[in-house]
Design a protein around this motif. Structure first.
Motif, PDB file in Angstrom:
ATOM      1  N   GLY A  58     -30.701 -26.184 -57.426  1.00 15.36           N
ATOM      2  CA  GLY A  58     -31.415 -26.545 -58.651  1.00 15.36           C
ATOM      3  C   GLY A  58     -31.560 -25.371 -59.595  1.00 15.36           C
ATOM      4  N   MET A  59     -31.888 -24.202 -59.048  1.00 20.07           N
ATOM      5  CA  MET A  59     -32.018 -23.011 -59.892  1.00 20.07           C
ATOM      6  C   MET A  59     -30.664 -22.589 -60.464  1.00 20.07           C
ATOM      7  SD  MET A  59     -34.924 -20.693 -57.968  1.00 20.07           S
ATOM      8  CE  MET A  59     -34.033 -20.529 -56.427  1.00 20.07           C
ATOM      9  N   PHE A  60     -29.604 -22.777 -59.677  1.00 21.20           N
ATOM     10  CA  PHE A  60     -28.266 -22.397 -60.137  1.00 21.20           C
ATOM     11  C   PHE A  60     -27.830 -23.241 -61.338  1.00 21.20           C
ATOM     12  CE2 PHE A  60     -23.689 -23.357 -59.949  1.00 21.20           C
ATOM     13  CZ  PHE A  60     -23.171 -22.091 -60.204  1.00 21.20           C
ATOM     14  N   VAL A  61     -27.963 -24.581 -61.242  1.00 22.79           N
ATOM     15  CA  VAL A  61     -27.529 -25.419 -62.366  1.00 22.79           C
ATOM     16  C   VAL A  61     -28.403 -25.167 -63.590  1.00 22.79           C
ATOM     17  CG1 VAL A  61     -26.499 -27.221 -60.917  1.00 22.79           C
ATOM     18  CG2 VAL A  61     -28.891 -27.415 -61.584  1.00 22.79           C
ATOM     19  N   ALA A  62     -29.679 -24.826 -63.377  1.00 26.97           N
ATOM     20  CA  ALA A  62     -30.548 -24.500 -64.511  1.00 26.97           C
ATOM     21  C   ALA A  62     -30.062 -23.240 -65.216  1.00 26.97           C
ATOM     22  CB  ALA A  62     -31.988 -24.326 -64.029  1.00 26.97           C
ATOM     23  N   ALA A  63     -29.660 -22.236 -64.432  1.00 30.90           N
ATOM     24  CA  ALA A  63     -29.175 -20.986 -65.028  1.00 30.90           C
ATOM     25  C   ALA A  63     -27.882 -21.211 -65.807  1.00 30.90           C
ATOM     26  CB  ALA A  63     -28.963 -19.946 -63.927  1.00 30.90           C
ATOM     27  N   VAL A  64     -26.977 -22.026 -65.259  1.00 29.21           N
ATOM     28  CA  VAL A  64     -25.727 -22.332 -65.968  1.00 29.21           C
ATOM     29  C   VAL A  64     -26.022 -23.132 -67.231  1.00 29.21           C
ATOM     30  CG1 VAL A  64     -23.503 -23.522 -65.808  1.00 29.21           C
ATOM     31  CG2 VAL A  64     -24.374 -22.241 -63.841  1.00 29.21           C
ATOM     32  N   ALA A  65     -26.972 -24.079 -67.141  1.00 27.92           N
ATOM     33  CA  ALA A  65     -27.333 -24.887 -68.311  1.00 27.92           C
ATOM     34  C   ALA A  65     -27.871 -24.011 -69.437  1.00 27.92           C
ATOM     35  CB  ALA A  65     -28.368 -25.938 -67.914  1.00 27.92           C
TER      36      ALA A  65
END
Length: 706
Positions: free
Chosen positions: A245-252
């Motif tokens: 979840g934190m990874f996709v947020a950072a990419v977003a």
């Protein structure tokens, strides 16, 4: 059908968001009702963009259920190998009833509140700088999560770790029903309960330049910490899901930084109305815009940059993936050549259909499941739509009131063997202990066994001399019989043996489930329960038992004598079939008879994988589908419309791409090789030219300074 508990959660979320407005507002801002009207007028596209996620989530969840059922593409085992029982330790250490109740409501209502206030607050206080970035970030987070949900399926922890409980899902029957309707239980990675609030928090850290949203930023950070604990404790997510979840947020956030200006240059509500007016009042201007844009596009395609080739590669991937997903979710093919199917039996690679051909009469259509387009027709005199028939091995038997035909499917040109019968109500193919084929008949409620040559075979005797058979299932030399003296008791016997062994089917459900049925006006009567259908295969027997209020699906382990409910005991289950490690049935899942929803009135095909102990959807649509039957490589069922069978469908159990998918993959591979090569070369060339230009400018400035 909207659940009462869901309405409660929504009310709590809306009320909580409104109550907290004065606490989180910028220091100089005023709160008034007029601002709500201005918010919808100024930011309707922002709100629509974020809340469109809920529509797409329902669509992709339905797609994911079918995709999982067809491919079994699952990564939970890899995650468990990495984490082990860490989430179980958390649950067992902290487990308490008050904590479970509190965190369950927080898990749903808190998430709903955070998602909606994280866009509404910034729109309400007219902070377009933050509203643009947060709404786009939330949208990107979901878009980035979709490939994981389709191709990296991770089940909830309570479904995988035997000792782990899904505390939130099982808190009450009503909550369990709601979760089963909206959650496929395989979308663990990444966790949107972490991804979306973490993305909002990152937006505030990055773009809240004057700290006007400091209080809200701190609140979101605290919410993330509590949610991370809740989703682990409640038996829903793994620790890896939190990282995801934190990874996709950072990419977003990276995508928002890059595309924010371009997106809102088009979707800005302040200029959108003017552009719409231009389309209506100045068509020449529109024509000029289309022409110039087309010329610019053509120029970019003739001399593509690395940016253009990069997007082209992405489009090729998306199109190819779409073809494969379509193939994997549309794998049930209709049997052609059957004009008016009535009944069907499938076994040992064969499908036998009763087909009403009008002037030709009723015929048997024989289909080899490996090649469903190739049909063979058996014409038996005086067949009706109620005629009994069965198939096993290479034999098919079909009976009218006076004659039984035994036909060898490997030699249809040969004459069938004809045996005199007396109005059989059931006709089944079985075997002796030596593996020789026999026919089991029920005539006037009595069992009769005969060889294909007409010789009699010893059959088990009834428990009471006058007892009549009301239902029967066979598997090789095993017989499962229901007698009228006790319609909940399964008598298990063998061909050539006189006696039976009795098995009682336990159709009792939890009191809360029966209470729900009673609230709908349906009373459960266990004492007068009746077996409606049953099938047997190996050590397993599956049956539907009518308990007056509904038909319940029961799975019996013959080796241990233990039986259990296999499907939700509130909702009707019909047409059970078992074989090759799979139980299949037709179910009107989540059908509330008081408030029937079109989505749940029709029957859907479900199956239970005995080796994996998992239940999957095989269909999810508005089409009524009945009579599933399991064979070694296929599951067959019938499509019903207005009470009549209109088609028979064949579903392959193994994963095999259709020719068009294979062609799409081959074309994509051929296209991507030169495209990726050109993209890499172009990117390096552009970097070289940029560096050369920069060096030239630096040299020029040095010369001027000198």
């Amino acid at each position: 059908m909207t659940s009462g508990i869901y309405l409660t959660w929504i009310t709590m979320a809306l009320a909580g968001g409104v109550i907290l407005i004065p606490l989180f507002k910028p220091p100089w801002a005023k709160v008034n009702l007029r601002a709500f009207n201005d918010m919808f007028r100024r930011y309707w596209l922002h709100i629509l963009l974020v809340f469109s996620i809920y529509f797409w989530k329902d669509t992709f969840d339905s797609l994911d259920r079918i995709f999982m059922a067809n491919t079994q593409l699952e990564m939970t085992g890899f995650v468990y190998a990495l984490e082990g029982d860490m989430v179980l330790w958390v649950q067992q250490f902290f487990e308490a009833e008050w904590l479970t109740i509190s965190l369950t409501h927080f898990y749903v209502s808190g998430y709903l509140m955070v998602v909606y206030i994280s866009i509404v607050y910034f729109c309400y206080f007219n902070d377009r700088h933050m509203a643009d970035r947060i709404s786009l970030t939330v949208f990107f987070i979901y878009v980035l999560s979709v490939p994981f949900y389709l191709f990296f399926n991770v089940r909830v922890t309570g479904d995988h770790i035997p000792a782990m409980e899904t505390l939130a899902y099982d808190l009450t029957p009503e909550i369990n029903d709601w979760f089963e309707r909206i959650d496929p239980f395989t979308n663990g990675m990444p966790s949107l309960h972490i991804g979306i609030p973490f993305g909002v928090w990152l937006c505030l850290v990055r773009w809240d330049e004057d700290n006007r949203w400091m209080k809200y930023r701190r609140f979101i950070f605290g919410y993330i910490i509590v949610t991370a604990f809740a989703i682990v404790y409640l038996g829903i997510h793994w620790f890896v899901d939190i990282i995801g979840g934190m990874f996709v947020a950072a990419v977003a956030i990276k995508l928002t930084q890059r595309y924010n200006t371009a997106v809102w240059a088009v979707l800005d509500e302040r200029t959108l109305n003017a552009r719409l007016a231009t389309i209506v009042t100045r068509p020449q201007r529109v024509k000029w815009w289309i022409t110039t844009r087309s010329q610019r596009l053509w120029k970019s395609l003739r001399h593509p940059s690395s940016h253009v080739t990069g997007w082209t590669i992405i489009m090729v991937f998306l199109l190819t993936t779409s073809v494969i997903v379509w193939d994997m979710t549309h794998r049930d093919l209709p049997v052609t050549g059957v004009q008016a199917p009535a009944e069907a039996v499938a076994a040992d690679g064969w499908l036998i259909n009763l087909d009403d051909r009008g002037d030709e009469g009723i015929v048997l259509v024989v289909v080899k499941l490996a090649t469903p387009d190739e049909l063979k027709v058996i014409r038996h005199p005086e067949l009706t739509l109620n005629s009994s028939y069965d198939v096993a091995g290479n034999l098919v038997v079909v009976s009218n009131q006076t004659e039984l035909w035994v036909q060898d499917l490997s030699n249809l040109a040969a004459e069938p063997k004809v045996i005199e019968v007396n109005s059989p109500s059931f006709v089944k193919l079985a075997e002796t202990g030596l593996g020789e084929s026999i026919v089991v008949l029920v005539e006037s409620g009595n069992l009769r066994g005969i060889t294909p040559e007409g010789d009699s075979i010893i059959m088990p005797k009834p428990p009471i001399s006058a007892a009549k058979v009301v239902n029967i299932a066979v598997d090789e030399n095993k017989l499962a019989v229901i007698y009228e003296d006790n319609t909940t008791l399964v008598r298990l016997g063998q061909v050539g043996v006189h006696g039976f062994v009795d098995f009682w089917l336990n159709s009792t459900a939890a009191p809360e489930e029966d209470a729900t049925l009673a609230s709908w006006g349906y009373v459960v009567d266990i004492e007068n329960a009746t077996v409606v259908d049953l099938e047997i295969n190996g050590q397993w027997l599956v049956a539907t038992v009518n308990v007056t209020a509904t038909d319940r699906l029961i799975l019996l382990d013959i080796e241990t004598g233990e039986s259990r409910l296999l499907a939700d005991p509130k909702y009707p289950a019909h047409d059970p079939s078992v074989g090759f490690g799979v139980v299949a049935w037709a179910s009107q899942w989540h059908l509330n008879p008081i408030q029937p929803s079109e989505q749940f009135v029709d029957h859907e095909i479900w199956y239970f994988d005995l080796s994996r102990n998992l239940t999957e959807h095989l269909t999810e649509d508005l089409i009524d589908q009945r009579n599933p039957q399991v064979s070694e490589d296929h599951i067959v069922w019938q499509v019903v419309e207005d009470g009549k069978v209109i088609a028979t469908k064949v579903h392959r159990r193994d994963v095999e791409l259709q020719p068009y998918s294979s062609t799409a993959l081959q074309l994509a591979t051929l296209i991507l090789i030169p495209l990726v090569c050109f993209h890499i070369w172009k990117g390096n060339r552009e970097a070289f030219e940029k560096a050369s230009t920069s060096n030239s400018e630096h040299s020029h400035q040095s010369n001027v300074s000198a």
